[in-house]
Enzyme design. Structure first.
Site, PDB file in Angstrom:
ATOM      1  N   CYS A 281      62.927 -44.948 -26.092  1.00  0.00           N
ATOM      2  CA  CYS A 281      63.422 -46.153 -25.759  1.00  0.00           C
ATOM      3  C   CYS A 281      63.833 -46.839 -24.179  1.00  0.00           C
ATOM      4  O   CYS A 281      63.074 -47.425 -23.713  1.00  0.00           O
ATOM      5  CB  CYS A 281      64.845 -46.282 -26.400  1.00  0.00           C
ATOM      6  SG  CYS A 281      64.581 -46.381 -27.976  1.00  0.00           S
TER       7      CYS A 281
HETATM    8  N1  LIG Z   1      64.393 -43.450 -31.762  1.00  0.00           N
HETATM    9  C1  LIG Z   1      65.385 -44.410 -31.200  1.00  0.00           C
HETATM   10  O1  LIG Z   1      66.513 -44.008 -30.749  1.00  0.00           O
HETATM   11  C2  LIG Z   1      65.266 -45.923 -31.537  1.00  0.00           C
HETATM   12  C3  LIG Z   1      66.382 -46.603 -31.286  1.00  0.00           C
HETATM   13  C4  LIG Z   1      66.274 -48.042 -31.389  1.00  0.00           C
HETATM   14  C5  LIG Z   1      64.800 -48.578 -31.710  1.00  0.00           C
HETATM   15  N2  LIG Z   1      63.846 -47.779 -31.664  1.00  0.00           N
HETATM   16  C6  LIG Z   1      62.688 -48.639 -31.924  1.00  0.00           C
HETATM   17  O2  LIG Z   1      62.096 -48.278 -33.316  1.00  0.00           O
HETATM   18  C7  LIG Z   1      60.750 -48.320 -33.401  1.00  0.00           C
HETATM   19  C8  LIG Z   1      60.463 -47.117 -33.984  1.00  0.00           C
HETATM   20  O3  LIG Z   1      60.825 -45.748 -33.474  1.00  0.00           O
HETATM   21  P1  LIG Z   1      61.147 -44.356 -33.883  1.00  0.00           P
HETATM   22  O4  LIG Z   1      62.057 -43.519 -33.145  1.00  0.00           O
HETATM   23  O5  LIG Z   1      61.633 -44.440 -35.497  1.00  0.00           O
HETATM   24  O6  LIG Z   1      59.679 -43.822 -34.052  1.00  0.00           O
HETATM   25  P2  LIG Z   1      59.238 -42.462 -34.785  1.00  0.00           P
HETATM   26  O7  LIG Z   1      57.830 -42.152 -33.995  1.00  0.00           O
HETATM   27  O8  LIG Z   1      60.177 -41.475 -35.041  1.00  0.00           O
HETATM   28  O9  LIG Z   1      58.814 -42.972 -36.196  1.00  0.00           O
HETATM   29  C9  LIG Z   1      57.807 -43.789 -36.524  1.00  0.00           C
HETATM   30  C10 LIG Z   1      57.162 -43.541 -37.846  1.00  0.00           C
HETATM   31  O10 LIG Z   1      56.309 -44.525 -38.175  1.00  0.00           O
HETATM   32  C11 LIG Z   1      55.096 -44.183 -38.696  1.00  0.00           C
HETATM   33  N3  LIG Z   1      53.843 -45.006 -38.740  1.00  0.00           N
HETATM   34  C12 LIG Z   1      53.229 -45.264 -37.564  1.00  0.00           C
HETATM   35  N4  LIG Z   1      52.208 -46.293 -37.907  1.00  0.00           N
HETATM   36  C13 LIG Z   1      52.496 -46.572 -39.243  1.00  0.00           C
HETATM   37  C14 LIG Z   1      52.040 -47.555 -40.058  1.00  0.00           C
HETATM   38  N5  LIG Z   1      51.114 -48.465 -39.627  1.00  0.00           N
HETATM   39  N6  LIG Z   1      52.505 -47.545 -41.338  1.00  0.00           N
HETATM   40  C15 LIG Z   1      53.614 -46.732 -41.791  1.00  0.00           C
HETATM   41  N7  LIG Z   1      54.360 -45.903 -40.909  1.00  0.00           N
HETATM   42  C16 LIG Z   1      53.550 -45.830 -39.649  1.00  0.00           C
HETATM   43  C17 LIG Z   1      54.979 -42.591 -38.098  1.00  0.00           C
HETATM   44  O11 LIG Z   1      54.011 -41.726 -38.769  1.00  0.00           O
HETATM   45  C18 LIG Z   1      56.549 -42.297 -37.822  1.00  0.00           C
HETATM   46  O12 LIG Z   1      56.847 -41.387 -38.989  1.00  0.00           O
HETATM   47  C19 LIG Z   1      60.324 -48.291 -32.124  1.00  0.00           C
HETATM   48  O13 LIG Z   1      60.178 -49.668 -31.708  1.00  0.00           O
HETATM   49  C20 LIG Z   1      61.413 -47.985 -31.387  1.00  0.00           C
HETATM   50  O14 LIG Z   1      61.289 -48.332 -29.704  1.00  0.00           O
HETATM   51  C21 LIG Z   1      63.891 -46.463 -31.601  1.00  0.00           C
END
Ligand SMILES: NC(=O)c1ccc[n+]([C@@H]2O[C@H](COP(=O)([O-])OP(=O)(O)OC[C@H]3O[C@@H](n4cnc5c(N)ncnc54)[C@H](O)[C@@H]3O)[C@@H](O)[C@H]2O)c1
Length: 444
Positions: A281
């Site tokens: 992030c």
């Molecule tokens: N990690 C954090 O602390 C956090 C906090 C707030 C917001 N975010 C935002 O949330 C979003 C997700 O982040 P995250 O940390 O959960 O990512 P992550 O990488 O932990 O998880 C994403 C998941 O999505 C899956 N994926 C990818 N493409 C896909 C598709 N087309 N269909 C279905 N699944 C798919 C991946 O296999 C993975 O399991 C990002 O935009 C991030 O910026 C993250």
């Protein structure tokens, strides 16, 4: 009954399904964000499918194995047992979804431009199976305009009429993985729909699992609210980092100054220096905004400066190590350096964008022998070299020419580190100032 759930207008059925928790929720992406969200909806009583493209992740979730610090495997197992949660790679589940929430990654390309391909792919799957009456919410952090400019046309091309037979909103995820004080259910949600009806429906849904929903006039406001939160954090961390560099030149302990300033009960919020920012992030999100602003003919100056300062911190940390070794009469070449913590922050095993990558790579380039200890990260790859965590014990600590604290995991015994290490570079101010020390201590 949540105030958002007054069933009225043409979408009585959808609202009623939210009310009696019969609405089928599909969460697309079961990562750090999507899994805890899916689990929270299932806990609240909704039938939930967690969709993911990664079959290994799906299989392990269906065995009750959580990869997230915010979901206990026992809780996952018991929800699987109730049948209210299941993970799947089968996108046909989208056809049955009443509410679909997209939580897929939004990283940067090598060029530092937004990589929106995951959102496009996921939204494309959802739109291809559009069914009238569905509510779709994007949660992935992204540039302002994504929901309206990128997602909406995908659904309109399938005959969706937004606000009438289709509802689209943006609601940023704010989870702080590994933070025990604030879980999904404790954090207010911001919701901005394309139309007032979209906002109302999305707010109604989230109102079932969070303490408060703050509605805004458009998805763009919600997208910008998330970016502003993370730019705020990024800029303030950069300020703390530069402040620490200035304090060092003045021979003053920056932490003592920050803690003194933080005794003011209003108008100040403490941020602390560190070896560099990491995770999915803080280093990434601000660049989504500056990219969008550049397209609008404006250079986001605070973001650029904060990025420059924060990205210089791993290099600064390596300089601290080199100078500290030099003071003990040792070159970096051949020195045994034990790095404590390679995750990007305390208490988690997430190494994405962790400054440890750059720091260890630079130490290797200078000829150091680097090992690391991290109870959350069993293996760590730097520049093609696979490293395995060592067990942190007296032998390892005593053998190191320098112990470098990169991540202040709560599991480390800092008194023991102080007592046994012959030189410590502490980028997190983890060693208690009055600890009984064997050797020198350098703090960021
Ligand atoms: N990690 C954090 O602390 C956090 C906090 C707030 C917001 N975010 C935002 O949330 C979003 C997700 O982040 P995250 O940390 O959960 O990512 P992550 O990488 O932990 O998880 C994403 C998941 O999505 C899956 N994926 C990818 N493409 C896909 C598709 N087309 N269909 C279905 N699944 C798919 C991946 O296999 C993975 O399991 C990002 O935009 C991030 O910026 C993250």
């Amino acid at each position: 009954m949540s105030s958002h759930l007054q069933a009225k207008g043409p979408n009585v059925t959808v609202v009623q399904k939210f009310l009696n928790k019969s609405a089928r929720i599909v969460v697309v992406g079961q990562g750090y964000v999507g899994l805890p969200l899916a689990v929270e909806f299932a806990r609240a009583g909704f039938p939930v499918t967690g969709l993911d493209t990664d079959p290994t992740r799906v299989a392990s979730l269906n065995l009750g194995r959580s990869h997230s610090p915010d979901v206990q495997s026992e809780d996952l197992s018991s929800l699987l047992g109730t049948g209210r949660y299941g993970a799947s790679c089968d996108f046909s589940a989208l056809e049955r979804g009443d509410a679909i929430i997209i939580c897929v990654p939004t990283p940067l390309r090598k060029s530092k431009d937004p990589d929106i391909s995951y959102v496009v792919a996921a939204a494309g799957e959802v739109a291809a199976r559009f069914r009238p009456g569905q509510l779709v919410v994007l949660e992935s952090t992204t540039y302002p305009g994504t929901t309206e400019e990128l997602l909406l046309p995908l659904f309109e091309a399938r005959g969706a009429r937004v606000g009438e037979n289709f509802f689209l909103a943006f609601s940023p995820e704010r989870i702080d993985p590994g933070n025990p004080a604030f879980k999904v259910k404790d954090i207010p949600k911001v919701v901005g729909g394309i139309t007032p009806e979209c906002t109302r429906l999305a707010a109604a849904l989230y109102g079932e699992i969070v303490p408060r929903v703050h509605t805004v006039s458009t998805p763009k406001v919600a997208e910008l609210a998330k970016l502003y939160e993370n730019v705020f954090r990024n800029v303030n961390i950069a300020l703390a980092n530069e402040f620490a560099i200035m304090c060092a030149r003045l021979g003053v302990d920056s932490r003592e100054v920050i803690d003194a300033a933080a005794s003011k009960p209003f108008g100040f919020m403490p941020f602390y220096p560190g070896p560099g920012i990491g995770g999915h992030c803080i280093p990434v999100d601000p660049l989504y905004l500056s990219w969008k602003m550049r397209l609008n003919g404006y250079e986001a100056q605070f973001i650029a400066l904060a990025d420059e300062i924060n990205r210089s911190m791993p290099g600064h940390t390596v300089t601290l190590v080199a100078d500290a070794l030099n003071d003990t009469g040792r070159p970096v070449k051949g020195a045994r350096i034990l790095v404590l913590g390679v995750a990007y922050k305390r208490g988690v095993g997430d190494t994405r964008e962790s400054p440890a990558h750059e720091i260890i790579a630079a130490l290797f380039r200078r000829g150091a022998e680097v090992s690391y200890a991290d109870p959350h990260v069993p293996t760590f790859t730097v520049g093609g070299v696979d490293l395995k965590t060592v067990e942190l014990g007296e032998q390892e600590l005593r053998a190191a020419d320098c112990v470098l604290i990169v991540t202040d995991h709560p599991e480390f015994d800092y008194e023991a580190v102080a007592h046994q290490a012959r030189l410590i570079v502490d980028t997190r101010h983890s060693i208690p100032p009055n600890a009984d020390r064997r050797g020198a201590l350098v703090r960021l």
